[in-house]
Design an enzyme around this catalytic site. Structure first.
Site: not given
Ligand SMILES: Cc1cc2nc3c(=O)[nH]c(=O)nc-3n(C[C@H](O)[C@H](O)[C@H](O)COP(=O)(O)OP(=O)(O)OC[C@H]3O[C@@H](n4cnc5c(N)ncnc54)[C@H](O)[C@@H]3O)c2cc1C
Length: 386
Positions: A127-128, A130, A160, A241, A244, A365-366, A368
């Site tokens: 759970a990372l 938000e 999560i 690390d 991913r 997990e980050g 693209s």
């Molecule tokens: C199916 C699924 C399962 C998940 N499971 C977990 C889990 O078990 N635990 C957990 O903690 N989280 C989980 N997540 C959360 C996931 O890690 C986040 O959705 C992800 O990190 C993206 O964050 P966000 O959705 O807030 O999108 P945002 O941070 O709002 O980003 C939206 C978009 O902005 C673009 N973007 C982001 N950063 C940059 C940059 N630096 N430069 C240019 N463009 C950028 C990308 O296209 C990105 O998709 C899950 C997500 C999904 C969809």
């Protein structure tokens, strides 16, 4: 017969080749249990976790001593994803959810949680994220405040995986030792801890348990902190690390399945008096699909091999593997849908299912774009250091 020449690549050792053979046999013997099914999703996940535990596969997802073998994790995720996206998800979450305990837990914590997770009797989650802190982890607002020999957590986590199914969560919260990423810590929080509740379930295009957690004066012993205060970001990044690269492997499994289904189809589908495979544009697609898959496999197993042979951080290699394998898998699967024509968009068809399953891997997990930033920053640092 699907291509298996990659098994002979020097990135793998004989124990990995044996593991792959054993997994293939197991998947063939458990084809019915791995089939996409209806019914209660949470129940199905618990069953799959149990099945993976009984078979011994989850022993590879945890590591009390000796570390995690990333090549084994990759072979298992690739193989499971080939047969069942949900089985791969269940395997992956046992690993990701317990990864911080494997990597940073003390022996008492490891003995308390890892055997049950490996047996498939205890379900784990990570759970990372938000609402305002997905890609931007440092913007996290969930707080953990010291209260004697305890920490009290308040805040909300969302997206999560395994929310509501998990027995134990690794939770990241702000403890405030420094601003931003330097002020986070990681905690092991059992699901039945008072003040922790699942407030929402989220439906996604390829169903798996996903939801929002709320922490309201959720009090945990300070001994449930992983590593040291302020090291939560380090715990999260070290875990990613390892895992991913395994996301790349899962994407590879989806792509291989789409490719094998496509080959079988184009060789038998008659079009304009000859098999679809005879058309040169089909051959161009097949060649590019095969190339995309081999390139993804090379990057994935290069990253896993680098980690296993002791390279401290594989951030660049893992970012390259995840970026390439997930983006190209999406493209490969899209070509598969195209070559299947109307069948490819029919609900329940393997190409349609894979088209939905692959999508989230380019985000979690980050995303693209984040992987591109990681690679570029690494290249600048490397160049400046020379
Ligand atoms: C199916 C699924 C399962 C998940 N499971 C977990 C889990 O078990 N635990 C957990 O903690 N989280 C989980 N997540 C959360 C996931 O890690 C986040 O959705 C992800 O990190 C993206 O964050 P966000 O959705 O807030 O999108 P945002 O941070 O709002 O980003 C939206 C978009 O902005 C673009 N973007 C982001 N950063 C940059 C940059 N630096 N430069 C240019 N463009 C950028 C990308 O296209 C990105 O998709 C899950 C997500 C999904 C969809």
């Amino acid at each position: 017969m699907p291509d298996s020449s990659y098994r002979d690549w020097p990135f793998l050792a004989d124990e990995h080749r044996r593991l792959k053979t054993h997994l293939d046999e197991w998947c063939a013997g458990n084809a019915v249990s791995l089939e996409p099914g209806g019914g209660d999703l949470d129940e199905r996940c618990r069953e799959l976790v149990g099945l993976l535990g009984q078979a011994g596969w989850l022993n590879h997802a945890v590591a009390a001593t000796g570390g995690l073998d990333v090549r084994s994790l990759c072979l298992l995720r690739e193989g499971l994803a080939y047969h069942s996206g949900l089985a791969d998800f269940c395997f992956a979450m046992q690993g990701l959810g317990s990864g911080p305990i494997s990597l940073f837990g003390d022996p008492r914590m490891q003995a308390q949680w890892l055997p049950g997770i490996a047996a498939g009797e205890t379900v784990a989650a990570f759970a990372l994220s938000e609402k305002q802190a997905g890609s931007d982890v440092a913007a996290m607002s969930t707080r953990a405040e010291r209260d004697g020999d305890r920490f009290v957590l308040n805040g909300e986590k969302t997206w999560i995986s395994n929310a509501g199914v998990a027995d134990v969560y690794t939770v990241f919260a702000r403890t405030g030792e420094a601003p931003g990423a330097g002020g986070l810590s990681a905690f092991v929080v059992p699901a039945d801890t008072g003040g922790l509740s699942v407030t929402e379930r989220i439906d996604i295009i390829a169903p798996h348990p996903l939801g929002t957690l709320r922490f309201e004066d959720c009090s945990v012993p300070a001994a449930q902190m992983l590593a040291h205060p302020g090291q939560g970001f380090k715990v999260a990044m070290a875990t990613l690390d390892v895992f991913r690269t395994t996301v790349a492997a899962a994407a590879l499994g989806f792509a291989r399945r789409a490719y094998d289904e496509t080959l079988a189809h184009v060789l038998k589908r008659e079009l304009f008096g000859a098999p679809l495979a005879e058309l040169q544009m089909t051959q161009a697609s097949i060649a590019e699909m095969a190339l995309a898959i081999d390139a993804s496999a090379l990057l994935t197993y290069r990253s896993a091999w680098a980690k296993d042979r002791g390279q401290a951080r594989v951030t660049r290699e893992a970012a390259m593997a995840k970026l390439h394998a997930t983006e190209r898998a999406q493209w490969v699967i899209d070509r598969a849908v195209q070559l299947f024509g109307g069948q490819g968009v029919t609900s329940g068809h393997p190409a349609e299912r894979l088209y939905r399953e692959i999508r989230a891997l380019r985000i979690y997990e980050g995303a693209s774009e984040v992987q591109k930033v990681i690679i570029a920053r690494h290249e600048y640092r490397q160049f400046a250091a020379d």
